[in-house]
Design a protein around this motif. Structure first.
Motif, PDB file in Angstrom:
ATOM      1  N   ASN A   1      95.466  44.439  37.306  1.00 23.52           N
ATOM      2  CA  ASN A   1      95.648  42.994  37.178  1.00 23.52           C
ATOM      3  C   ASN A   1      94.644  42.383  36.203  1.00 23.52           C
ATOM      4  OD1 ASN A   1      97.746  43.088  39.000  1.00 23.52           O
ATOM      5  ND2 ASN A   1      96.545  42.341  40.730  1.00 23.52           N
ATOM      6  N   ASN A   2      93.389  42.850  36.267  1.00 21.36           N
ATOM      7  CA  ASN A   2      92.377  42.312  35.362  1.00 21.36           C
ATOM      8  C   ASN A   2      92.673  42.665  33.907  1.00 21.36           C
ATOM      9  OD1 ASN A   2      91.018  41.185  37.490  1.00 21.36           O
ATOM     10  ND2 ASN A   2      89.375  42.686  37.541  1.00 21.36           N
ATOM     11  N   ILE A   3      93.058  43.904  33.678  1.00 21.55           N
ATOM     12  CA  ILE A   3      93.410  44.334  32.318  1.00 21.55           C
ATOM     13  C   ILE A   3      94.592  43.519  31.796  1.00 21.55           C
ATOM     14  CG2 ILE A   3      94.368  46.252  30.957  1.00 21.55           C
ATOM     15  CD1 ILE A   3      92.727  48.128  32.815  1.00 21.55           C
ATOM     16  N   LYS A   4      95.589  43.340  32.662  1.00 21.19           N
ATOM     17  CA  LYS A   4      96.793  42.615  32.248  1.00 21.19           C
ATOM     18  C   LYS A   4      96.507  41.139  31.989  1.00 21.19           C
ATOM     19  CE  LYS A   4     101.732  42.503  33.106  1.00 21.19           C
ATOM     20  NZ  LYS A   4     101.906  42.641  31.640  1.00 21.19           N
ATOM     21  N   SER A   5      95.576  40.553  32.757  1.00 21.50           N
ATOM     22  CA  SER A   5      95.198  39.155  32.520  1.00 21.50           C
ATOM     23  C   SER A   5      94.622  38.977  31.116  1.00 21.50           C
ATOM     24  CB  SER A   5      94.174  38.696  33.557  1.00 21.50           C
ATOM     25  OG  SER A   5      94.764  38.544  34.820  1.00 21.50           O
ATOM     26  N   ILE A   6      93.794  39.930  30.689  1.00 20.08           N
ATOM     27  CA  ILE A   6      93.223  39.857  29.337  1.00 20.08           C
ATOM     28  C   ILE A   6      94.311  40.053  28.287  1.00 20.08           C
ATOM     29  CG2 ILE A   6      91.641  40.956  27.707  1.00 20.08           C
ATOM     30  CD1 ILE A   6      89.850  41.643  30.101  1.00 20.08           C
TER      31      ILE A   6
ATOM     32  N   THR B   1      86.339  36.486  29.289  1.00 21.32           N
ATOM     33  CA  THR B   1      86.655  37.109  27.999  1.00 21.32           C
ATOM     34  C   THR B   1      86.676  36.068  26.890  1.00 21.32           C
ATOM     35  OG1 THR B   1      87.956  38.848  29.075  1.00 21.32           O
ATOM     36  CG2 THR B   1      88.378  38.463  26.731  1.00 21.32           C
ATOM     37  N   VAL B   2      87.240  34.898  27.168  1.00 24.59           N
ATOM     38  CA  VAL B   2      87.272  33.832  26.165  1.00 24.59           C
ATOM     39  C   VAL B   2      85.859  33.350  25.846  1.00 24.59           C
ATOM     40  CG1 VAL B   2      88.096  31.503  25.639  1.00 24.59           C
ATOM     41  CG2 VAL B   2      89.596  33.112  26.820  1.00 24.59           C
ATOM     42  N   ILE B   3      85.012  33.217  26.872  1.00 26.15           N
ATOM     43  CA  ILE B   3      83.615  32.841  26.631  1.00 26.15           C
ATOM     44  C   ILE B   3      82.936  33.878  25.739  1.00 26.15           C
ATOM     45  CG2 ILE B   3      81.348  32.565  27.711  1.00 26.15           C
ATOM     46  CD1 ILE B   3      83.133  30.164  28.161  1.00 26.15           C
ATOM     47  N   ASP B   4      83.196  35.157  26.001  1.00 27.64           N
ATOM     48  CA  ASP B   4      82.635  36.229  25.167  1.00 27.64           C
ATOM     49  C   ASP B   4      83.096  36.089  23.719  1.00 27.64           C
ATOM     50  OD1 ASP B   4      81.316  37.332  27.309  1.00 27.64           O
ATOM     51  OD2 ASP B   4      82.752  38.958  27.638  1.00 27.64           O
ATOM     52  N   ILE B   5      84.382  35.753  23.533  1.00 19.16           N
ATOM     53  CA  ILE B   5      84.940  35.591  22.187  1.00 19.16           C
ATOM     54  C   ILE B   5      84.234  34.452  21.460  1.00 19.16           C
ATOM     55  CG2 ILE B   5      86.994  34.871  20.900  1.00 19.16           C
ATOM     56  CD1 ILE B   5      88.651  36.401  23.029  1.00 19.16           C
ATOM     57  N   LEU B   6      84.047  33.323  22.140  1.00 17.20           N
ATOM     58  CA  LEU B   6      83.388  32.172  21.523  1.00 17.20           C
ATOM     59  C   LEU B   6      81.941  32.508  21.159  1.00 17.20           C
ATOM     60  CD1 LEU B   6      84.653  29.233  23.790  1.00 17.20           C
ATOM     61  CD2 LEU B   6      85.535  29.948  21.552  1.00 17.20           C
ATOM     62  N   PHE B   7      81.237  33.139  22.090  1.00 16.17           N
ATOM     63  CA  PHE B   7      79.842  33.505  21.832  1.00 16.17           C
ATOM     64  C   PHE B   7      79.738  34.462  20.647  1.00 16.17           C
ATOM     65  CE2 PHE B   7      76.565  36.788  22.495  1.00 16.17           C
ATOM     66  CZ  PHE B   7      75.436  36.011  22.312  1.00 16.17           C
ATOM     67  N   ALA B   8      80.572  35.498  20.647  1.00 21.09           N
ATOM     68  CA  ALA B   8      80.536  36.475  19.564  1.00 21.09           C
ATOM     69  C   ALA B   8      80.918  35.837  18.240  1.00 21.09           C
ATOM     70  CB  ALA B   8      81.474  37.643  19.880  1.00 21.09           C
ATOM     71  N   GLY B   9      81.869  34.897  18.273  1.00 24.68           N
ATOM     72  CA  GLY B   9      82.280  34.208  17.052  1.00 24.68           C
ATOM     73  C   GLY B   9      81.149  33.411  16.438  1.00 24.68           C
ATOM     74  N   VAL B  10      80.422  32.688  17.281  1.00 29.74           N
ATOM     75  CA  VAL B  10      79.296  31.891  16.800  1.00 29.74           C
ATOM     76  C   VAL B  10      78.148  32.804  16.348  1.00 29.74           C
ATOM     77  CG1 VAL B  10      77.518  30.224  17.462  1.00 29.74           C
ATOM     78  CG2 VAL B  10      79.889  29.893  18.221  1.00 29.74           C
ATOM     79  N   ALA B  11      77.807  33.784  17.178  1.00 27.17           N
ATOM     80  CA  ALA B  11      76.683  34.673  16.859  1.00 27.17           C
ATOM     81  C   ALA B  11      76.934  35.475  15.586  1.00 27.17           C
ATOM     82  CB  ALA B  11      76.429  35.619  18.036  1.00 27.17           C
ATOM     83  N   SER B  12      78.185  35.918  15.399  1.00 28.66           N
ATOM     84  CA  SER B  12      78.514  36.697  14.211  1.00 28.66           C
ATOM     85  C   SER B  12      78.414  35.847  12.949  1.00 28.66           C
ATOM     86  CB  SER B  12      79.922  37.278  14.346  1.00 28.66           C
ATOM     87  OG  SER B  12      80.293  37.976  13.178  1.00 28.66           O
ATOM     88  N   ALA B  13      78.946  34.625  13.032  1.00 25.69           N
ATOM     89  CA  ALA B  13      78.943  33.737  11.863  1.00 25.69           C
ATOM     90  C   ALA B  13      77.531  33.316  11.478  1.00 25.69           C
ATOM     91  CB  ALA B  13      79.803  32.510  12.140  1.00 25.69           C
ATOM     92  N   GLU B  14      76.634  33.271  12.452  1.00 27.09           N
ATOM     93  CA  GLU B  14      75.266  32.817  12.193  1.00 27.09           C
ATOM     94  C   GLU B  14      74.247  33.937  12.408  1.00 27.09           C
ATOM     95  OE1 GLU B  14      74.553  29.391  14.625  1.00 27.09           O
ATOM     96  OE2 GLU B  14      76.192  28.237  13.732  1.00 27.09           O
ATOM     97  N   TYR B  15      74.687  35.166  12.190  1.00 21.99           N
ATOM     98  CA  TYR B  15      73.870  36.315  12.593  1.00 21.99           C
ATOM     99  C   TYR B  15      72.487  36.329  11.935  1.00 21.99           C
ATOM    100  CZ  TYR B  15      72.473  40.990  13.921  1.00 21.99           C
ATOM    101  OH  TYR B  15      71.791  42.049  14.444  1.00 21.99           O
ATOM    102  N   LYS B  16      72.402  35.948  10.671  1.00 22.29           N
ATOM    103  CA  LYS B  16      71.112  35.951   9.983  1.00 22.29           C
ATOM    104  C   LYS B  16      70.112  35.028  10.684  1.00 22.29           C
ATOM    105  CE  LYS B  16      72.564  37.226   5.307  1.00 22.29           C
ATOM    106  NZ  LYS B  16      72.618  36.806   3.881  1.00 22.29           N
ATOM    107  N   ASN B  17      70.635  33.915  11.221  1.00 22.59           N
ATOM    108  CA  ASN B  17      69.758  32.947  11.888  1.00 22.59           C
ATOM    109  C   ASN B  17      69.475  33.321  13.340  1.00 22.59           C
ATOM    110  OD1 ASN B  17      69.640  31.302   9.585  1.00 22.59           O
ATOM    111  ND2 ASN B  17      71.541  30.256  10.145  1.00 22.59           N
ATOM    112  N   VAL B  18      70.473  33.893  14.009  1.00 27.27           N
ATOM    113  CA  VAL B  18      70.319  34.117  15.453  1.00 27.27           C
ATOM    114  C   VAL B  18      69.768  35.512  15.788  1.00 27.27           C
ATOM    115  CG1 VAL B  18      72.222  32.534  15.908  1.00 27.27           C
ATOM    116  CG2 VAL B  18      72.670  34.993  15.878  1.00 27.27           C
ATOM    117  N   LYS B  19      69.705  36.394  14.796  1.00 24.83           N
ATOM    118  CA  LYS B  19      69.226  37.760  15.064  1.00 24.83           C
ATOM    119  C   LYS B  19      67.840  37.747  15.690  1.00 24.83           C
ATOM    120  CE  LYS B  19      68.278  42.228  12.890  1.00 24.83           C
ATOM    121  NZ  LYS B  19      68.229  42.999  11.611  1.00 24.83           N
ATOM    122  N   LYS B  20      66.983  36.872  15.199  1.00 25.04           N
ATOM    123  CA  LYS B  20      65.609  36.826  15.721  1.00 25.04           C
ATOM    124  C   LYS B  20      65.582  36.376  17.173  1.00 25.04           C
ATOM    125  CE  LYS B  20      64.981  32.235  13.660  1.00 25.04           C
ATOM    126  NZ  LYS B  20      64.218  31.440  12.656  1.00 25.04           N
ATOM    127  N   TYR B  21      66.502  35.466  17.529  1.00 26.02           N
ATOM    128  CA  TYR B  21      66.548  35.003  18.916  1.00 26.02           C
ATOM    129  C   TYR B  21      67.077  36.093  19.841  1.00 26.02           C
ATOM    130  CZ  TYR B  21      66.146  30.523  16.527  1.00 26.02           C
ATOM    131  OH  TYR B  21      65.728  29.496  15.719  1.00 26.02           O
TER     132      TYR B  21
END
Length: 289
Positions: free
Chosen positions: A108-113, A253-273
């Motif tokens: 069920n969890n896999i199918k929900s995603i 999963t959606v929260i993970d997508i949003l976080f990864a989207g922001v972190a990836s786009a700003e990776y040079k700035n957020v890598k240190k954090y």
């Protein structure tokens, strides 16, 4: 456009919010999916006990300009479903043995995603990432189990030095929304989209010109209609708590997508954090050994 577009899942999710006549068309399609690509608009109207005009209205409600485009999408959806994917959500029954519970919950969890990827709009995801990147601060609002999703979001975005907070009770949500302003982003989490406290908080946020994001079930609801950006999930219609578990997994999963989207786009700035937060947690873990 959805990430993995599947019109059959959209019909299932929107069915209860259609007009009575459109619902008749939807129910016939869902009950007879294999034969739909071979039917003319007149045949589908007759079999669903509606009319040609009703079928055409249904197609337009589902986002298609005409019947032909709709049928092509139905065919594509059927072609993407193999025997394993045809399995429906499986509810947990009283007395089920542990092996069955493990299997059904996991399925069920896999199918929900997977199903959520069929309804969530990639353009809306891109819009959400854009406003989150430029935000002054991020606030999450959710009640009950949805509050857990908010706390996860707060934890993730805090790691990349985003000013954010999760509010999980009605009173604190109202006061927090009152203090928000232009440049802030509010994410509202509600499976039903009709939680009273969430809707009251949404109204205040919108009056303050806050960018609003709804993380909710992919169907018509007040939250889905009023938020600036809609991130829709899909969940099983089953009786026991395995359904709620599935929606939680999809939302996380959606929260993970949003976080990864922001972190990836700003990776040079957020890598240190990310490095700093990782190192402090790692050193804390080592000191306890």
């Amino acid at each position: 456009m959805a990430i993995n577009d599947n019109i059959l899942i959209k019909i299932r999710e929107m069915k209860d919010n259609l007009t009575p006549v459109e619902r008749m068309v939807a129910e016939y399609i869902l009950a007879n999916t294999e034969e739909i690509p071979h039917l003319s608009i007149k045949s589908l109207a007759q079999l669903s006990k509606t009319s040609d005009a009703s079928v055409l209205r249904f197609c337009k409600t589902m986002g298609y300009s005409g019947y032909r485009n709709f049928i092509v999408s139905i065919s594509a959806a059927l072609g993407s479903i193999d025997d394993e994917q045809k399995d429906v959500y499986t509810d947990i029954q009283p007395g089920d043995d542990l092996f069955t519970i493990i299997s059904n919950i996991s399925h069920n969890n896999i199918k929900s995603i997977e199903d959520t990827l069929s309804v969530i709009d990639r353009n809306e995801v891109a819009r959400a990432v854009k406003v989150l990147r430029s935000s002054n601060r991020i606030v999450f609002f959710g009640i009950g189990a949805s509050g857990l999703i908010c706390m996860d979001g707060e934890q993730k975005f805090s790691r990349i030095n985003k000013m954010c907070h999760a509010y999980t009770d009605g009173h604190s949500q109202l006061t927090a929304a009152t203090l928000l302003g232009k440049g802030d982003v509010a994410i509202f989490v509600s499976n039903s989209g009709d939680t009273v406290e969430i809707l009251e908080t949404l109204e205040i946020a919108k009056k303050n010109n806050v960018s609003t994001i709804a993380l909710t079930r992919y169907s018509k609801s007040e939250l889905a209609d009023k938020a600036d950006i809609l991130l829709g999930i899909t969940t099983p219609e089953i009786t026991m708590r395995s359904g709620a578990m599935g929606s939680r997994i999809a939302m996380l999963t959606v929260i993970d997508i949003l976080f990864a989207g922001v972190a990836s786009a700003e990776y040079k700035n957020v890598k240190k954090y990310l490095t700093k937060t990782h190192n402090i947690l790692a050193s804390k873990h080592r000191s306890r050994k």
